[in-house]
Design a protein around this motif. Sequence first.
Motif, short mmCIF file in Angstrom:
data_model
loop_
_atom_site.label_atom_id
_atom_site.label_comp_id
_atom_site.label_asym_id
_atom_site.label_seq_id
_atom_site.Cartn_x
_atom_site.Cartn_y
_atom_site.Cartn_z
N GLU A 127 -6.39 7.17 -10.38
CA GLU A 127 -6.43 6.59 -11.54
C GLU A 127 -4.79 6.44 -12.20
N GLN A 128 -3.93 7.40 -11.67
CA GLN A 128 -2.67 7.22 -12.01
C GLN A 128 -2.02 6.15 -10.98
N MET A 129 -2.51 5.76 -9.61
CA MET A 129 -1.75 4.84 -9.15
C MET A 129 -2.26 3.40 -9.58
N ALA A 130 -3.55 3.16 -10.11
CA ALA A 130 -3.93 2.26 -10.65
C ALA A 130 -3.13 1.73 -11.79
N ASP A 131 -2.81 2.87 -12.66
CA ASP A 131 -1.95 2.60 -13.96
C ASP A 131 -0.65 1.98 -13.47
N GLN A 132 -0.16 2.33 -12.36
CA GLN A 132 1.21 2.10 -11.95
C GLN A 132 1.26 0.43 -11.26
N ILE A 133 0.04 0.21 -10.60
CA ILE A 133 -0.14 -0.72 -10.06
C ILE A 133 -0.38 -1.82 -10.83
N GLY A 134 -1.11 -1.72 -11.84
CA GLY A 134 -2.00 -2.63 -12.60
C GLY A 134 -0.88 -3.70 -13.15
N PRO A 135 0.18 -3.44 -13.63
CA PRO A 135 1.12 -4.21 -14.21
C PRO A 135 1.80 -5.35 -12.85
N TRP A 136 1.89 -4.71 -11.64
CA TRP A 136 2.36 -5.63 -10.57
C TRP A 136 1.28 -6.70 -10.49
N ALA A 137 -0.15 -6.58 -10.69
CA ALA A 137 -0.91 -7.67 -10.65
C ALA A 137 -0.74 -8.42 -11.83
N GLU A 138 -0.56 -8.07 -12.93
CA GLU A 138 -0.20 -8.91 -14.10
C GLU A 138 1.03 -9.43 -14.05
N ALA A 139 2.02 -9.01 -13.18
CA ALA A 139 3.20 -9.82 -12.89
C ALA A 139 3.02 -10.75 -12.13
N GLY A 140 2.17 -10.84 -11.18
CA GLY A 140 1.98 -11.77 -10.15
C GLY A 140 2.67 -11.54 -8.68
N TYR A 141 2.94 -10.28 -8.56
CA TYR A 141 3.57 -9.77 -7.45
C TYR A 141 2.63 -9.73 -6.11
N LEU A 142 1.26 -9.44 -6.44
CA LEU A 142 0.46 -8.96 -5.20
C LEU A 142 -0.47 -9.65 -4.99
N ASN A 143 -0.80 -9.92 -3.64
CA ASN A 143 -2.26 -10.83 -2.84
C ASN A 143 -2.98 -9.58 -2.20
N LEU A 144 -2.50 -8.62 -1.84
CA LEU A 144 -3.19 -7.49 -1.03
C LEU A 144 -2.68 -6.14 -1.55
N VAL A 145 -3.52 -5.21 -1.85
CA VAL A 145 -3.05 -4.08 -2.27
C VAL A 145 -4.12 -2.84 -1.62
N GLY A 146 -3.68 -1.75 -1.25
CA GLY A 146 -4.19 -0.68 -0.94
C GLY A 146 -3.44 0.64 -1.05
N GLY A 147 -3.78 1.71 -0.19
CA GLY A 147 -3.22 2.93 -0.10
C GLY A 147 -2.69 3.40 1.11
N CYS A 148 -1.67 4.21 1.12
CA CYS A 148 -1.19 4.79 2.49
C CYS A 148 -1.26 6.22 2.32
N CYS A 149 -0.38 6.96 2.79
CA CYS A 149 -0.61 8.63 2.65
C CYS A 149 -1.01 9.17 1.57
N GLY A 150 -2.17 9.99 1.59
CA GLY A 150 -2.59 10.78 0.40
C GLY A 150 -4.08 10.22 0.01
N TYR A 183 0.78 -1.28 0.12
CA TYR A 183 0.06 -0.13 -0.10
C TYR A 183 1.09 1.25 0.01
N PRO A 184 1.19 1.62 -1.28
CA PRO A 184 2.08 2.72 -1.38
C PRO A 184 1.38 4.28 -1.14
N ASN A 185 2.22 5.37 -0.85
CA ASN A 185 1.85 6.48 -0.93
C ASN A 185 1.06 7.02 -2.39
N ALA A 186 0.24 7.89 -2.41
CA ALA A 186 -0.17 8.51 -3.65
C ALA A 186 1.00 9.36 -3.94
N GLY A 187 2.00 8.82 -4.54
CA GLY A 187 3.25 9.51 -4.90
C GLY A 187 4.07 10.35 -3.64
N LEU A 188 5.00 10.97 -3.92
CA LEU A 188 5.58 11.80 -2.89
C LEU A 188 4.82 13.09 -2.52
#
Length: 314
Positions: free
Chosen positions: A291-314, A274-279
Amino acid sequence: MTSKDRIKALEAAAAERILILDGAMGTMIQRHRLEEDDYRGTRFANWQSDLKGNNDLLVLTQPEIIREIHGDYLAAGSDVIETNTFNAQRISMADYAMEDLSREMNVAAARIARAAADDWTTRTSDRPRFVAGAVGPTNRTASISPDVNDAGFRNVTYDELVAAYGEQVEGLIEGGVDIILIETVFDTLNAKAAGFATLCAFEKLGVELPIIISGTITDRSGRTLSGQTAEAFWYSMRHLRPFAIGLNCALGADLMRPYIAELAKIADARVSAYPNAGLPNEMGEYDETPEQMADQIGPWAEAGYLNLVGGCCG
């Protein structure tokens, strides 16, 4: 559902799809523009110290606001919501002379989140919702001296951390959480204390809940504040046999990706992020859109990196 039924449902859901964690609590609270009197409420109207900024106290003085925030995240699709207890242990509460309220805060926060999750489980019976008891790092570090002139000095001991965390975890369990989430780990020794305290609480109370551990890579060096790489962090914590391990805070998704990829490669556990909404910008605010975060995280899911995902600061 009983606690055991919810754990089974959590395991089943995690086996089927990527689970959605909620997002930042602090920035949602900031939207309410609360003042000193709002934090105090009636009960603490005459408290001896300033209370504005003690977000954990709001579970006692403004529970409807916390319930509303949980509800907003559940309505947006969260499978797992976190209790508003990031600093709700004696060490951090000492800043407000509220050490003795720590357990009460955790019980209350867990019950508020439990009620919200159960409400949405009833609405979406095919998609149960879960509560993670948030256990933050405290405002002290067991591995690093706060005094630049005395490298051997520590302002907290391991045993003090274990005692504070133990009280917190017991309160979270009493309030009905499904998961213990040890998060924003910048010092692995603090996390080890939290993990040990959690296991002790399980033994004392005769329960066993899933544990999620989430560390913080503090900058582009790729290390935690206490100096560990993501790989070293995993090997230091794997003895807890976590339900998931991952990273949160400090970095946006673009900078966090290589460290999540590393954990996904080496960890024999699920991976959370659960990354920040940028710096943050010059004003300490976060400009990245969902939308920007979704675009960045989408490839993580496609690569099989993730089982849980959310957002932190922001």
